[in-house]
Scaffold this active site. Structure first.
Site, short mmCIF file in Angstrom:
data_model
loop_
_atom_site.label_atom_id
_atom_site.label_comp_id
_atom_site.label_asym_id
_atom_site.label_seq_id
_atom_site.Cartn_x
_atom_site.Cartn_y
_atom_site.Cartn_z
N ASP A 7 0.54 -1.25 0.17
CA ASP A 7 0.03 0.58 -0.41
C ASP A 7 0.98 1.51 -0.23
O ASP A 7 1.36 1.50 1.10
CB ASP A 7 -1.06 0.20 1.18
CG ASP A 7 -1.91 1.20 1.50
OD1 ASP A 7 -2.58 1.65 0.30
OD2 ASP A 7 -2.04 1.76 2.22
N GLU A 65 -1.50 -1.62 -5.28
CA GLU A 65 -2.40 -1.48 -5.09
C GLU A 65 -2.26 0.63 -6.31
O GLU A 65 -1.17 0.81 -6.30
CB GLU A 65 -3.02 -0.23 -4.06
CG GLU A 65 -4.26 -0.15 -4.05
CD GLU A 65 -4.96 0.44 -2.41
OE1 GLU A 65 -6.08 0.59 -2.81
OE2 GLU A 65 -4.70 0.06 -1.88
N ASP A 138 -2.23 1.11 6.35
CA ASP A 138 -1.52 1.04 5.82
C ASP A 138 -1.23 -0.74 5.62
O ASP A 138 -1.52 -1.27 4.36
CB ASP A 138 -0.70 2.02 5.80
CG ASP A 138 -1.04 3.49 5.80
OD1 ASP A 138 -1.30 3.69 5.09
OD2 ASP A 138 -0.74 3.56 6.91
#
Length: 164
Positions: A7, A65, A138
């Site tokens: 992330d 992502e 995260d």
């Protein structure tokens, strides 16, 4: 299959490493790369790059992502720069990257694309048989991304087999 979910961010880069085999997950490692707020931005990017290189040397596959823009464009641009450093580290290590939108991750983990963050985190905890939701957020997000990749890669592999 080992999957490293990432992330991206510039203050916190969450990561989560899962082993996925026979439709079962085993959590290998998770955590966060952090940079202090007062640090020069170029130094922050360098720290992210160096620590990402260490992770990539130790673990191979990964899913990253996709960046989506928020209201604060300065933050989005800084996150995009950190994401670029992460992608560069992966490219230089010869690691293939796969990208997923937040909608794809939510759908894969919860089964509903409009799920809220707490639902995704709790389902991640349940799927990975963890005692608590990993912190910082995260890190939990990175694990959710790895779960998404495991689910997606299986269907991708099946599609590829159909063409052989």
């Amino acid at each position: 299959m080992l999957i490293l979910g990432i992330d991206p961010g510039y203050a916190i880069v969450g990561y989560g490493l899962l082993e996925y085999q026979n439709n079962r997950f085993r959590t290998v490692d998770y955590g966060a790369i952090t940079t202090p707020a007062g640090m020069d931005f170029s130094q922050r990017l360098e720290r992210i790059y160096q620590q990402m290189q260490m992770l990539l040397t130790q673990y191979r596959p990964q899913a990253v992502e996709k960046l989506y823009f928020q209201n604060n464009q300065k933050t989005a641009i800084d996150v995009a720069q950190a994401r670029g450093v992460i992608l560069l580290a992966a490219q230089l290590q010869g690691v293939e990257t796969f990208e997923y939108t937040p909608l794809q991750v939510k759908s894969s983990v919860v089964g509903y694309g409009q799920a809220v963050k707490k639902q995704v985190q709790e389902m991640t905890r349940i799927l990975l048989h963890l005692d608590a939701v990993p912190k910082p957020d995260d890190t939990a997000d990175a694990l959710a991304i790895a779960i998404c990749h495991a689910h997606s890669s299986g269907s991708l592999m099946n599609r590829l087999k159909q063409y052989q």
